[in-house]
Design a protein around this motif. Structure first.
Motif, short mmCIF file in Angstrom:
data_model
loop_
_atom_site.label_atom_id
_atom_site.label_comp_id
_atom_site.label_asym_id
_atom_site.label_seq_id
_atom_site.Cartn_x
_atom_site.Cartn_y
_atom_site.Cartn_z
N ASP A 354 0.84 -1.19 0.00
CA ASP A 354 0.00 0.00 0.00
C ASP A 354 0.88 1.24 0.00
N TYR A 355 0.33 2.39 -0.36
CA TYR A 355 1.04 3.66 -0.21
C TYR A 355 0.06 4.71 0.28
N ASP A 356 0.59 5.82 0.81
CA ASP A 356 -0.28 6.74 1.54
C ASP A 356 -0.84 7.90 0.72
N ARG A 357 -0.82 7.79 -0.60
CA ARG A 357 -1.58 8.74 -1.42
C ARG A 357 -2.90 8.08 -1.80
N GLU A 358 -3.99 8.75 -1.57
CA GLU A 358 -5.32 8.21 -1.83
C GLU A 358 -5.59 8.13 -3.34
N ILE A 359 -6.23 7.06 -3.76
CA ILE A 359 -6.81 6.99 -5.11
C ILE A 359 -8.24 7.50 -4.97
N PHE A 360 -8.55 8.62 -5.59
CA PHE A 360 -9.90 9.19 -5.47
C PHE A 360 -10.84 8.57 -6.49
N ASN A 361 -10.39 8.40 -7.72
CA ASN A 361 -11.18 7.76 -8.77
C ASN A 361 -10.47 6.50 -9.23
N SER A 362 -11.12 5.37 -9.08
CA SER A 362 -10.52 4.12 -9.54
C SER A 362 -10.59 4.03 -11.06
N SER A 363 -9.69 3.24 -11.64
CA SER A 363 -9.74 2.99 -13.08
C SER A 363 -9.12 1.64 -13.38
N ILE A 420 -16.90 10.97 -22.65
CA ILE A 420 -17.10 9.53 -22.46
C ILE A 420 -16.41 9.13 -21.15
N SER A 421 -17.16 8.52 -20.27
CA SER A 421 -16.60 8.14 -18.96
C SER A 421 -15.61 6.99 -19.11
N PRO A 422 -14.79 6.76 -18.10
CA PRO A 422 -13.99 5.54 -18.08
C PRO A 422 -14.89 4.31 -17.97
N TYR A 423 -14.32 3.16 -18.27
CA TYR A 423 -15.03 1.89 -18.11
C TYR A 423 -15.48 1.74 -16.66
N ILE A 424 -16.74 1.33 -16.48
CA ILE A 424 -17.29 1.16 -15.14
C ILE A 424 -17.54 -0.31 -14.82
N GLY A 425 -18.21 -1.04 -15.72
CA GLY A 425 -18.43 -2.46 -15.48
C GLY A 425 -19.89 -2.85 -15.56
N SER A 437 -22.70 5.66 -9.90
CA SER A 437 -23.35 6.83 -9.30
C SER A 437 -22.32 7.85 -8.83
N LYS A 438 -21.26 7.36 -8.19
CA LYS A 438 -20.22 8.26 -7.69
C LYS A 438 -19.52 8.98 -8.84
N LEU A 439 -19.21 8.24 -9.90
CA LEU A 439 -18.51 8.84 -11.03
C LEU A 439 -19.39 9.85 -11.76
N LEU A 440 -20.65 9.51 -11.94
CA LEU A 440 -21.57 10.46 -12.57
C LEU A 440 -21.71 11.72 -11.73
N LYS A 444 -20.86 15.62 -12.72
CA LYS A 444 -21.93 16.62 -12.57
C LYS A 444 -21.45 17.80 -11.72
N LYS A 445 -20.78 17.49 -10.61
CA LYS A 445 -20.29 18.55 -9.72
C LYS A 445 -19.13 19.31 -10.34
N SER A 446 -18.25 18.58 -11.03
CA SER A 446 -17.08 19.22 -11.63
C SER A 446 -17.47 20.26 -12.66
N TYR A 447 -18.54 19.96 -13.42
CA TYR A 447 -18.91 20.85 -14.52
C TYR A 447 -20.24 21.56 -14.29
N ASP A 448 -20.79 21.46 -13.06
CA ASP A 448 -22.06 22.13 -12.72
C ASP A 448 -23.15 21.78 -13.72
N LEU A 449 -23.44 20.49 -13.86
CA LEU A 449 -24.33 20.01 -14.90
C LEU A 449 -25.73 19.71 -14.37
#
Length: 728
Positions: A354-363, A420-425, A437-440, A444-449
């Motif tokens: 493990d390392y101590d930088r957080e992954i905020f968005n998985s890919s 186009i979003s990253p692959y979700i599954g 839901s989290k990625l959407l 939405k928040k990033s671009y005030d959509l």
């Protein structure tokens, strides 16, 4: 005092990629005065110079782009400017948030060279990066893309890093993830209980020992954890298959370098460039021999090179090849957090890094294969998505396309951009739906959509549509067609129709049946289903029990007498009960994917499929290129009769049957297309079959097939959006 000059507005992938330093260096070289700054739309350049000098500047800029940069649009405006006495980089100008968020990228050549240089301050530093490589999407929390808005905000830059970060001519100028051993991101080797066993470089030394001993490790990469083990330790491989309940599905491999790849698989020049490039996807390659525990029953290997400095440091001490499969439960998202790893997979791994930088968005890792000399992407995530495409349609509004339930990616249209979003599954999983839901919500928040229209599949029971009250429904296979057409839109005249072969596993049809073997005449505005594979009844909706599919097609074509050997393997009572269920079934399909599964159940004597596309991959392994043999598909009662495929599966040996089937599909496409003076589009998951496409190419047949965007269900949202943007 004001001076005549020029404003240059550039949109595309131009932020966080070393674009402003390039502009700065080029302006100094041409002795130009002015400034450059990021804004909400991209980059804005102000030049106090002649029109001739301005054009020269633009041409040199386009010819010398940084590795990750991409220009989509350049606007040039003449204007009055203040008096400048230098050229400078000025702070970002806030505006409407339309700036693209870049994906994560593999380590660049310059950083790799420094990583291996004992005299460099960042020698063996597992998080070495610059504006030409490294994490973006995985660490960003908010726009604009500044350090305080990323998971690097907790790490205070040392003087050395800060000096590079602030110097316009340094390739680490405003590289937000910048760090070094002095202001380091720390690494920890831990046991299942979370107890620290070793740190930093010692952790990698111990990891290598544990892997050689046959242990299974969870190792935190750029977008989440991988489960890793020694690829040639049979006990470790068998144990990983048992623990992860993955009996047959191939494992991806990670190699240190190209030479290691060449020991395992055949590799041409284009494949070498793809696997070693800045995208660094998993590349599907032809294996040099059988690897029965890595890729059972098939002759392909999915291989990627070590694409981060963390992986390279591991390979400094581990001499060999590693299995590198996503750390997740079946059907769920890749795990990115330590707590989830231990709670969900605590019985699968032995130790974790493990390392101590957080992954905020998985890919996830992207996946590709070569078709001829072109890369075909089968999954678009790390290195590719989020993907932003400038639209020429000037459509007003903000729209969301939800896409498919399986292999989901969603698409947003806003400010004339297609995102186009990253692959979700697969959204049947609660965990994956939460990721969706989290990625959407993140975008939405990033671009005030706020969405004016939401697009979705016609299937009435897709649960993920429940959160959207009003939706516009678009047919699944037509969305496949539109996504492929869009990729080649410049090849078509406006509203020109094409002949579309859309072949996959499952999609809800306009008549309420399951489609999947369709032929359309269509453009981006409308479609007509002109024929399809012969519908047959399904025993039930469980497509994993592929011998049920085999029974269905045997009964459909009344082939019991020919199928006695196959039928004799099923207990008589069970067979009679299944036939009763079949007789009363109202569930019908035209799916070629299901036909191929039924064919494979007979040919390979399989009761169940262990993973999607298993039969297709097995067929590729048995195809005989030099065998001039084909079954016959033909139109009967306005449908494609496939009886000969099933007869052949029942009578012929494996290689002959598989060769006859794949040649039959290719020959039918060619012969049927001769009835129409139309360009041909191929789409749907069936056309991920490399052998089928190569047969068509060998016959000099002209066709368009999705390459940049997957021809599988990941591109359903793109097709939905493209149709909506083009309809009246």
């Amino acid at each position: 005092m004001r001076h005549l000059g020029f404003k240059i507005k550039i949109s595309g992938l131009v932020q966080g990629v070393g674009f402003r330093p390039l502009v700065y260096e080029l302006a100094l070289k041409l002795k130009l005065l002015g400034e450059v700054k990021n804004d909400g739309f991209g980059v804005e350049i102000l030049l106090s110079c002649s029109h001739e000098k301005c054009l020269e500047f633009i041409e040199q800029l386009k010819s010398n782009l940084p590795p990750l940069a991409r220009i989509d649009k350049i606007e040039l405006l003449e204007c009055n400017l203040k008096a400048y006495d230098e050229f400078c980089i000025t702070p970002s100008k806030q505006s409407i948030k339309t700036t693209p968020i870049l994906s994560d990228f593999a380590l660049c050549k310059e950083c790799k060279s420094e990583f291996y240089d004992p005299n460099n301050k960042r020698f063996h530093y597992p998080f070495i990066t610059c504006t030409h490589c490294g994490p973006r999407f995985s660490i960003i929390k908010n726009l604009p893309y500044d350090r305080e808005n990323t998971t690097m905000s907790e790490f205070i830059m040392c003087d050395f890093c800060e000096k590079e970060y602030k110097h316009p001519s340094n390739r680490r100028f405003h590289a937000q993830p910048i760090s070094c051993p002095e202001c380091k991101i720390s690494v920890y080797l831990k046991n299942r209980q979370g107890e620290v066993l070793s740190t930093d470089e010692n952790a990698f030394i111990e990891c290598a020992k544990l892997l050689k001993q046959g242990n299974i490790l969870a190792i935190k990469g750029m977008g989440g954890f991988h489960l890793m083990c020694d690829a040639f330790n049979e006990k470790a491989l068998e144990e990983l298959r048992i623990r992860k309940n993955r009996p047959k599905k191939p494992f991806a491999l990670m190699c240190k370098d190209i030479n290691s790849v060449k020991e395992l698989a055949f590799l041409n020049k284009n494949e070498e460039e793809l696997i070693g490039g800045v995208l660094a996807p998993i590349v599907i390659l032809k294996a040099k021999k059988s690897f029965s525990l890595i890729a059972p029953d098939i002759d392909r290997l999915g291989i990627m090179l070590a694409y981060t400095p963390l992986h390279l440091l591991l390979f400094e001490y581990f001499k060999g090849v590693l299995v590198a499969t996503s750390a997740n439960l079946s059907g769920e998202s890749i795990v990115k957090d330590e707590d989830d790893l231990r709670s969900k997979l605590g019985k699968v791994f032995d130790y974790y890094l493990d390392y101590d930088r957080e992954i905020f968005n998985s890919s996830d890792d992207s996946i590709a294969q070569l078709i001829g000399d072109q890369a075909m992407f089968l999954r678009t995530s790390r290195g590719l998505n989020p993907c932003y495409i400038e639209s020429h349609l000037e459509k007003k509004g903000t729209f969301l396309a939800l896409g498919s339930e399986l292999k989901n990616e969603f698409v947003i249209f806003y400010q004339n951009k297609i995102l186009i979003s990253p692959y979700i599954g697969d959204l049947k999983s609660v965990d994956t739906y939460e990721r969706f839901s989290k990625l959407l919500d993140f975008f939405k928040k990033s671009y005030d959509l706020k969405f004016d229209t939401v697009l979705c599949d016609k299937h009435p029971h897709f649960l993920y549509t429940k959160d959207f009250k009003e939706t516009m429904k678009i047919q699944h296979h037509y969305a496949h067609f539109c996504a492929a057409y869009f990729e080649y839109e410049e090849e078509f005249k406006k509203h020109e129709k094409a002949l579309g072969f859309v072949w996959d596993g499952t999609g809800y049809g306009d008549d309420g049946n399951i489609w999947g073997g369709e032929i359309f005449i269509a453009n981006l505005k409308e479609y007509e289903r002109i024929t399809h594979f012969d519908d047959f009844k399904l025993i039930n909706a469980d497509i994993k029990n592929i011998y049920h599919l085999a029974l269905s097609v045997i009964w459909h074509y009344k082939l019991e007498n020919v199928a006695q050997e196959f039928l004799s393997k099923i207990p008589q009572v069970k067979l009679e009960n299944l036939k009763k269920i079949y007789a009363n079934s109202t569930l019908k399909t035209s799916s070629l994917g299901r036909i191929i599964d039924a064919f494979g159940a007979i040919v390979f004597d399989l009761k169940e499929s262990s993973y999607e596309a298993q039969i297709g991959l097995m067929c590729e392994s048995f195809y005989q290129k030099d065998l001039d043999f084909s079954y016959k598909l033909y139109i009967e009662d306005e449908k494609i009769n496939f009886k000969e495929l099933i007869l052949g599966a029942l009578k012929d040996e494996k290689s002959k049957a598989v060769t006859g089937m794949l040649n039959a599909l290719a020959n039918f496409i060619i012969e049927y297309s001769q009835n129409y003076d139309l360009k041909v589009i191929l789409s749907g998951g069936v056309f991920q079959n490399k052998t089928l496409l190569e047969i068509l190419k060998a016959k000099n047949f002209d066709f368009f097939v999705s390459l940049k965007h997957p021809c599988n269900d990941s591109s359903i949202a793109l097709g939905q959006m493209i149709h909506f943007l083009n309809k009246d």
